[in-house]
Design a protein around this motif. Structure first.
Motif, PDB file in Angstrom:
ATOM      1  N   ALA A  15      62.812  64.378  63.548  1.00 60.71           N
ATOM      2  CA  ALA A  15      61.737  63.414  63.292  1.00 60.71           C
ATOM      3  C   ALA A  15      60.742  63.939  62.255  1.00 60.71           C
ATOM      4  CB  ALA A  15      61.016  63.084  64.599  1.00 60.71           C
ATOM      5  N   ILE A  16      60.320  65.191  62.401  1.00 60.58           N
ATOM      6  CA  ILE A  16      59.377  65.771  61.439  1.00 60.58           C
ATOM      7  C   ILE A  16      60.032  65.894  60.070  1.00 60.58           C
ATOM      8  CG2 ILE A  16      58.066  67.845  60.849  1.00 60.58           C
ATOM      9  CD1 ILE A  16      57.561  68.208  63.854  1.00 60.58           C
ATOM     10  N   GLY A  17      61.284  66.323  60.031  1.00 58.40           N
ATOM     11  CA  GLY A  17      61.997  66.451  58.764  1.00 58.40           C
ATOM     12  C   GLY A  17      62.148  65.119  58.049  1.00 58.40           C
ATOM     13  N   MET A  18      62.492  64.076  58.794  1.00 56.77           N
ATOM     14  CA  MET A  18      62.651  62.761  58.176  1.00 56.77           C
ATOM     15  C   MET A  18      61.314  62.194  57.708  1.00 56.77           C
ATOM     16  SD  MET A  18      65.817  62.292  57.959  1.00 56.77           S
ATOM     17  CE  MET A  18      65.750  60.642  57.338  1.00 56.77           C
ATOM     18  N   ALA A  19      60.264  62.390  58.498  1.00 55.79           N
ATOM     19  CA  ALA A  19      58.943  61.900  58.093  1.00 55.79           C
ATOM     20  C   ALA A  19      58.468  62.610  56.825  1.00 55.79           C
ATOM     21  CB  ALA A  19      57.936  62.096  59.224  1.00 55.79           C
ATOM     22  N   ALA A  20      58.643  63.921  56.773  1.00 55.22           N
ATOM     23  CA  ALA A  20      58.247  64.677  55.577  1.00 55.22           C
ATOM     24  C   ALA A  20      59.122  64.306  54.387  1.00 55.22           C
ATOM     25  CB  ALA A  20      58.325  66.174  55.860  1.00 55.22           C
ATOM     26  N   ALA A  46      64.515  68.251  54.146  1.00 54.60           N
ATOM     27  CA  ALA A  46      65.932  67.964  54.357  1.00 54.60           C
ATOM     28  C   ALA A  46      66.588  69.076  55.176  1.00 54.60           C
ATOM     29  CB  ALA A  46      66.636  67.794  53.012  1.00 54.60           C
ATOM     30  N   LEU A  47      66.240  70.325  54.887  1.00 58.36           N
ATOM     31  CA  LEU A  47      66.778  71.442  55.679  1.00 58.36           C
ATOM     32  C   LEU A  47      66.298  71.380  57.129  1.00 58.36           C
ATOM     33  CD1 LEU A  47      66.490  74.380  53.116  1.00 58.36           C
ATOM     34  CD2 LEU A  47      68.591  73.309  53.976  1.00 58.36           C
ATOM     35  N   LEU A  48      65.051  70.974  57.326  1.00 57.45           N
ATOM     36  CA  LEU A  48      64.534  70.843  58.686  1.00 57.45           C
ATOM     37  C   LEU A  48      65.266  69.731  59.440  1.00 57.45           C
ATOM     38  CD1 LEU A  48      62.422  71.840  60.737  1.00 57.45           C
ATOM     39  CD2 LEU A  48      60.863  70.129  59.815  1.00 57.45           C
ATOM     40  N   ALA A  49      65.510  68.602  58.761  1.00 67.28           N
ATOM     41  CA  ALA A  49      66.243  67.504  59.393  1.00 67.28           C
ATOM     42  C   ALA A  49      67.673  67.918  59.709  1.00 67.28           C
ATOM     43  CB  ALA A  49      66.220  66.276  58.486  1.00 67.28           C
ATOM     44  N   LEU A  50      68.317  68.649  58.796  1.00 67.25           N
ATOM     45  CA  LEU A  50      69.676  69.133  59.057  1.00 67.25           C
ATOM     46  C   LEU A  50      69.703  70.127  60.217  1.00 67.25           C
ATOM     47  CD1 LEU A  50      71.080  69.568  55.434  1.00 67.25           C
ATOM     48  CD2 LEU A  50      71.771  67.874  57.159  1.00 67.25           C
ATOM     49  N   THR A  51      68.688  70.948  60.312  1.00 66.93           N
ATOM     50  CA  THR A  51      68.580  71.868  61.454  1.00 66.93           C
ATOM     51  C   THR A  51      68.466  71.076  62.751  1.00 66.93           C
ATOM     52  OG1 THR A  51      67.504  73.522  60.057  1.00 66.93           O
ATOM     53  CG2 THR A  51      67.245  73.769  62.444  1.00 66.93           C
ATOM     54  N   GLY A  52      67.655  70.019  62.730  1.00 67.66           N
ATOM     55  CA  GLY A  52      67.525  69.162  63.906  1.00 67.66           C
ATOM     56  C   GLY A  52      68.843  68.529  64.300  1.00 67.66           C
ATOM     57  N   ILE A  53      69.609  68.073  63.305  1.00 65.62           N
ATOM     58  CA  ILE A  53      70.926  67.491  63.591  1.00 65.62           C
ATOM     59  C   ILE A  53      71.853  68.547  64.197  1.00 65.62           C
ATOM     60  CG2 ILE A  53      72.998  66.523  62.510  1.00 65.62           C
ATOM     61  CD1 ILE A  53      71.075  65.074  60.541  1.00 65.62           C
ATOM     62  N   GLY A  54      71.814  69.743  63.654  1.00 62.09           N
ATOM     63  CA  GLY A  54      72.640  70.831  64.193  1.00 62.09           C
ATOM     64  C   GLY A  54      72.285  71.159  65.641  1.00 62.09           C
ATOM     65  N   ILE A  55      70.985  71.171  65.944  1.00 64.10           N
ATOM     66  CA  ILE A  55      70.557  71.455  67.319  1.00 64.10           C
ATOM     67  C   ILE A  55      70.980  70.325  68.249  1.00 64.10           C
ATOM     68  CG2 ILE A  55      68.547  71.801  68.813  1.00 64.10           C
ATOM     69  CD1 ILE A  55      67.228  73.245  66.431  1.00 64.10           C
ATOM     70  N   LEU A  56      70.888  69.079  67.769  1.00 66.86           N
ATOM     71  CA  LEU A  56      71.338  67.941  68.583  1.00 66.86           C
ATOM     72  C   LEU A  56      72.842  68.009  68.836  1.00 66.86           C
ATOM     73  CD1 LEU A  56      69.221  65.019  67.116  1.00 66.86           C
ATOM     74  CD2 LEU A  56      69.080  65.974  69.423  1.00 66.86           C
ATOM     75  N   LEU A  57      73.619  68.436  67.848  1.00 64.90           N
ATOM     76  CA  LEU A  57      75.062  68.612  68.049  1.00 64.90           C
ATOM     77  C   LEU A  57      75.345  69.713  69.065  1.00 64.90           C
ATOM     78  CD1 LEU A  57      76.455  68.215  64.426  1.00 64.90           C
ATOM     79  CD2 LEU A  57      76.763  66.662  66.367  1.00 64.90           C
ATOM     80  N   ARG A  58      74.586  70.793  68.974  1.00 62.80           N
ATOM     81  CA  ARG A  58      74.746  71.876  69.954  1.00 62.80           C
ATOM     82  C   ARG A  58      74.424  71.374  71.361  1.00 62.80           C
ATOM     83  NH1 ARG A  58      71.045  77.124  69.566  1.00 62.80           N
ATOM     84  NH2 ARG A  58      69.529  75.611  70.284  1.00 62.80           N
TER      85      ARG A  58
END
Length: 154
Positions: A15-20, A46-58
């Motif tokens: 959420a923070i990554g997408m907002a930024a 974008a890196l923060l959003a990708l990190t969030g996606i990775g954590i959600l996949l985990r």
């Protein structure tokens, strides 16, 4: 999907990554050789959003710990103390607002006990904050708020 620590953390990062990222799109991107003002914020968000996606996949694939809300009252007490500080800063002045913040937030601890040492420590800390932020750094924060009469005023 169960509400686990990974779900909350990944969702927050996403959420923070997408907002930024959306805010960064208002600035020119430029090129890697000649970066514009939006290049760095867009890449980091974008890196923060990708990190969030990775954590959600985990969280989806693995087993992460469930969130326990056993002791949620300290969260509300500390948040309330911070909000009260924000409202009382202009009304009481920095030293008294910091004193109330320290004492209010301290009550959230299970080991909290009223003692003169704790209150004296919070008082000294609030005076040091007043000296540091208002006197030395020159921040436009009142030392004496509008609710308190100025000493020596007619």
């Amino acid at each position: 999907m169960k509400l686990t620590q990974d779900v909350v953390q990944g969702g927050l990062f996403l959420a923070i990554g997408m907002a930024a990222l959306l805010m960064g799109l208002d600035y020119p991107l430029g090129t890697p050789g000649r970066m514009g003002p939006g290049f760095f914020p867009i890449m980091i968000s974008a890196l923060l959003a990708l990190t969030g996606i990775g954590i959600l996949l985990r969280a989806r694939l693995g087993m992460s710990e469930l969130i326990r809300l056993a002791r949620s009252m300290p969260l509300f007490i500390v948040s309330g103390a911070i909000i009260a500080f924000g409202f009382l800063l202009d009304k009481l002045g920095l030293p008294l607002a910091v004193l109330l913040l320290c004492i209010g937030a301290a009550t959230a601890s299970v080991r909290f006990e009223w003692s003169w040492k704790a209150v004296a420590g919070a008082a000294v800390f609030s005076i040091v904050c007043g000296i540091l932020f208002v006197t030395l750094l020159g921040l436009p924060i009142p030392l004496v708020g509008s609710w308190l009469p100025v000493l020596g005023a007619p």
